[in-house]
Enzyme design. Structure first.
Site, PDB file in Angstrom:
ATOM      1  N   GLU A  50       6.602  25.941   2.002  1.00 13.47           N
ATOM      2  CA  GLU A  50       7.019  24.968   0.989  1.00 13.47           C
ATOM      3  C   GLU A  50       8.347  24.334   1.374  1.00 13.47           C
ATOM      4  OE1 GLU A  50       5.131  24.245  -1.547  1.00 13.47           O
ATOM      5  OE2 GLU A  50       3.840  26.007  -1.794  1.00 13.47           O
ATOM      6  N   THR A  51       8.494  23.086   0.994  1.00 19.81           N
ATOM      7  CA  THR A  51       9.788  22.406   1.010  1.00 19.81           C
ATOM      8  C   THR A  51      10.019  21.835  -0.372  1.00 19.81           C
ATOM      9  OG1 THR A  51       9.693  21.898   3.378  1.00 19.81           O
ATOM     10  CG2 THR A  51      11.134  20.521   2.016  1.00 19.81           C
TER      11      THR A  51
END
Length: 296
Positions: A50-51
Site C-alpha cells: 500500500e501507498t
C-alpha cells in the site's frame, strides 16, 4: 515527453521499530494535485502493498483526507499505511491526536513517543462486525489455499470480519499449518474478488491473548502482507462477536515471522464498543525518494 510532476514519496515500515521488520508503506504527504490514475501509477512504481496519499489537510486542526492504493487498485482502508502516515506527520507537526477521513470513514489516530523515544500510533477503527463464513465461501477459499477442513481450529470458526474492509478469518489448528503457506495465487485472487475480501487472515492461537497471523493479499498484487492493521482491527471485532475476550482486553498479533519481517500489532477490544484500537510503531526507511516523470 512529460506525463506528470515529480512527487516525494516517503517510505516507512509499520508495526516495527526495526527497518528490517514490519510492513513497508509509501507515504505521500501532499497528493492534492494527483488524480486517481497518477496515485495508482505511483503505488505500482513504489511496489509496496500500500501507498497512502494525503489529498487534503488542515495542519492546525490536525485533520487530513487519506486515500490508499495497492499496486493494482484503490483500497478503502489500510491499517499499516495509516500508522506509517500518522508517524510521518507526528515527526513533522508533533505527536498528538490526528483524524483521517478515509473512504471507509473517520479514523482517529493518537500518536505518542514511548519510553524509548520511538513514535507509535494507535488507530481507532470504524465499527467492526463479523459473521460466519458461508459454505460456498469457505469451500472456495480452502481449495485455493490447499487447506483441508481438518486443518482448521474448531474453537475458532471461519468468519468474514469487517473493520473498514472485509477479511476472511481462518484459524489453523496448528502452527505448522500456518507456516506452510503455498497457495494458488490466481485462484485465491479470484475467490477474494468474487466475495469482496481484501485479505485472507490466517491465524493460529498460541494463548488467549497471543495470535500468529499471515495475510495473503493477491487482489492487491501481493503474495503476503507482513503486517495488516485493517485485518487486525477486523480480527478484534471477530473476537468480540464470538465472546472470546473479556469486557476489555488486549491481544497481540505477531505477523511476518514466516517472511523474515517480524511485526507486532497490539489490539485493544472493548465488548461495549464495536470499534477496535490497533497500535504499532513505525520507522522511516531513509530519505524520501522522488518518483514520477521527467521531460524526455
Amino acid at each position: 515527453m512529460t506525463t506528470g510532476p515529480l512527487t516525494d514519496v516517503l517510505r516507512y515500515t509499520a508495526f516495527s521499530s526495526d527497518p528490517s521488520g514490519g510492513n513497508p508503506a509509501g507515504v505521500v504527504l501532499d497528493a492534492s494535485a494527483l488524480d486517481e490514475e497518477r496515485m495508482l501509477a505511483l503505488a505500482a512504481e513504489v511496489g509496496y502493498s500500500e501507498t497512502a496519499f494525503v489529498t487534503a489537510g488542515d495542519t492546525a486542526g490536525r485533520r487530513f483526507a487519506l486515500r490508499y492504493f495497492s499496486p493494482l487498485a484503490e483500497v478503502d482502508f489500510c491499517g499499516h499505511a495509516t500508522v506509517a502516515t500518522a508517524v510521518a506527520l507526528a515527526e513533522r507537526i508533533g505527536p498528538g491526536e490526528l483524524v483521517f477521513d478515509t473512504p471507509a470513514g473517520e479514523i482517529p489516530v493518537l500518536t505518542a513517543a514511548d519510553g524509548e523515544g520511538a513514535l507509535h500510533a494507535t488507530l481507532t477503527s470504524v465499527p467492526t462486525r463479523s459473521r460466519p463464513a458461508e459454505e460456498a465461501e469457505l469451500a472456495a477459499a480452502l481449495t485455493a489455499l490447499g487447506w483441508e477442513r481438518a486443518d482448521l481450529d474448531p474453537a475458532l470458526p471461519p468468519h468474514v470480519a469487517f473493520g473498514g474492509v472485509h477479511h476472511l478469518v481462518l484459524a489453523a489448528a496448528g502452527r505448522d499449518r500456518l507456516a506452510d503457506l503455498a497457495y494458488d495465487f490466481d485462484a485465491l485472487a479470484e475467490v477474494m474478488r468474487r466475495y469482496g475480501w481484501t485479505t485472507a487472515q490466517l491465524v493460529w492461537r498460541e494463548t488467549p491473548d497471543l495470535f500468529h497471523a499471515r495475510d495473503p493479499f493477491p487482489v492487491g498484487g501481493v503474495v503476503e502482507d507482513p503486517a495488516t492493521g485493517a485485518a487486525a482491527a477486523a480480527f478484534g471485532g471477530y473476537l468480540r462477536t464470538l465472546g472470546l475476550v473479556p469486557e476489555a482486553a488486549r491481544v497481540v498479533i505477531r505477523q511476518g515471522e514466516d517472511m523474515g519481517r517480524p511485526s507486532e500489532l497490539v489490539v485493544d477490544v472493548d465488548s461495549r464498543d464495536p470499534r477496535v484500537r490497533v497500535t504499532g510503531r513505525a520507522v522511516s526507511l531513509g530519505a524520501p525518494s522522488v518518483t514520477g516523470s521527467r521531460a524526455v
